[in-house]
Design an enzyme around this catalytic site. Sequence first.
Site, short mmCIF file in Angstrom:
data_model
loop_
_atom_site.label_atom_id
_atom_site.label_comp_id
_atom_site.label_asym_id
_atom_site.label_seq_id
_atom_site.Cartn_x
_atom_site.Cartn_y
_atom_site.Cartn_z
N SER A 202 -31.09 -21.21 4.53
CA SER A 202 -31.17 -22.56 5.08
C SER A 202 -32.47 -23.24 4.67
CB SER A 202 -30.98 -22.51 6.59
OG SER A 202 -30.83 -23.80 7.12
N ASP B 255 -31.21 -30.28 3.43
CA ASP B 255 -31.94 -29.03 3.21
C ASP B 255 -31.26 -28.23 2.09
OD1 ASP B 255 -29.66 -28.18 4.56
OD2 ASP B 255 -30.71 -26.80 5.88
N ASP C 73 -29.23 -25.72 1.64
CA ASP C 73 -27.80 -25.40 1.61
C ASP C 73 -26.96 -26.56 2.16
OD1 ASP C 73 -28.66 -24.87 4.27
OD2 ASP C 73 -26.95 -23.55 4.60
N ASP D 196 -26.59 -28.19 5.00
CA ASP D 196 -25.90 -28.28 6.28
C ASP D 196 -26.69 -29.12 7.28
OD1 ASP D 196 -27.90 -26.42 6.79
OD2 ASP D 196 -26.56 -24.88 7.61
#
Length: 578
Positions: A150, A303, A305, A307
């Site tokens: 993340s 960010d 990834d 999400d």
Amino acid sequence: MALTPEIQQKVNTWLTGSYDADTQAEVRQMLADNQEDTLNDAFYRDLEFGTGGLRGVMGVGSNRMNRYTLGMATQGLSNYLLKSFPNQEIKVAIAHDSRNNSNLFARIAAGIFSANGITVYLFEDLRPTPELSYTIRHLQCQSGVVITASHNPKEYNGYKVYWQDGAQVVSPHDKNIIQEVNAIHSVDEVKFAANESRIHMIGADIDEAYLSEVQKLSINPAAIQRQHDLKIVYTPLHGTGITLVPKALQRFGFTNVHIVQEQATPDGNFPTVQSPNPEEKAAMQIALDQAKQLDADLVIATDPDSDRVGIGVKNHKNEWVLVNGNQTAALLTHYLLSARAQAGKMTDQDYIVYTIVTSDVLGDIGRAHGVKSYQTLTGFKYIAGVIRELEGNETYIGGGEESYGYMIGDFVRDKDAISACAMIAEMAAVAKDKGQTLYEALMQMYATYGLYQENLISLTKKGQRGAEEIQEMMRDLRANPPATIAGSPVVEIRDYQLGRIRNTRTGEESSTGLEKSNVLQFITEDGSKISARPSGTEPKIKFYFSVKHPLASAVDFDMVDKKLTDRIGAIIEDMQLK
């Protein structure tokens, strides 16, 4: 600090077992250089496979993210899938972000699944986490994995596990997978030899299917058509968002999108930021500077990834400011429900979901629109759990949490920055169509529901001692709860670990109605809410603060906002959290 016998034994295992030559050479070098502290931290425990998967610093050692810790996790998951779905073809989807080694780890995981007779759908290149969630249901997989840490610093990587509904694993699967992973005692039990015939590459077709679902979310295309040249600055912060966010904005009808070129190329070293976290102003600074230069309407950032999404807007003083996660969740919820009502799309079955540490203004917004709201523990796997439970009977509209995660519609079962970016842009276009900035829309919203202000303090406690300190802090808060906080009596204590809510005045107790979790909340007489929660993925304990005051009109915003800032400051001081 000398190595304990247990750690020395683990080090010896890595030096003599079935580990590759480079790994063993690195361990030998650490011994030769007397790097006891590094060795202790790398081997003092096994990297814990938690309820969501793995996350840790990359490197050699049992407490590090590497091909062997990932391999044992994947073998354990494979064993559980084979037991859970006997006599049928098992399918798994795999995606990865832009971090160093993410591609390598994704291919290692694909190889292990395939060696266990499992069919693998592997994305050809980096892709956002929400697309992986969508793909699981789209391709009718039983599970999925995404390689990401993340928004953690560049040293980290991780491994998130999903179940067949596209959500991160929950009970009983999470605990059962952990048991299977813990039952793997040696890397010799891991089937590393890939069966390439079982690995299928995927990419553009899934992108197309996913983006067409995102496009269906648009509620007010006419306003976008009128404001198509809304000036948007977008940064993927060197992550996966570059693959889909510009396309999603284009499909919604936006024609004036400026990508921050310095941060457009995926790069696991995140060279322009200390931490690739849109919650932090430093990460957003290049985009904010570009927006100022262009006199833009909106800044959006995702960010690594994709999400989570952070946004920047001009305030009523014409200064560029960041809108926090609670404010964004509230704005999105308010817009979704208002726009659906105006478009005649509301039904009696509609509902929203938010977490226990997210602003309670979301519940106020739901009630004002006659829409049910549900609260869950922190994490989108719990929001997905509500959707799973109510599927076919009630209609999920949207949900969010304070940590910059939002999920609009239910075709994805995890937080989704791609669809959120598109909807935030639509929201800004609708506000501009009314002659407002997004910040003015925010102030107007709070004038309707009362001004809420939230804040968060994260205390980082690293290493073995740090984990113990965090547990001690929670034990002390349970054993000696505060009677007053910043001069206001504590009237209610919610202990989610015990599953009970206690009225401190009457002694009356009731159930939280949620799964057990190590979270404590203190509600004071003046309506303040203080939450204490150890992080499940990082060496941190988080304290959340939420305060509220009536707001007669947007004109009084600054005055009331200052009053609430002072109140949170007094709470932090009183609880000695500085």
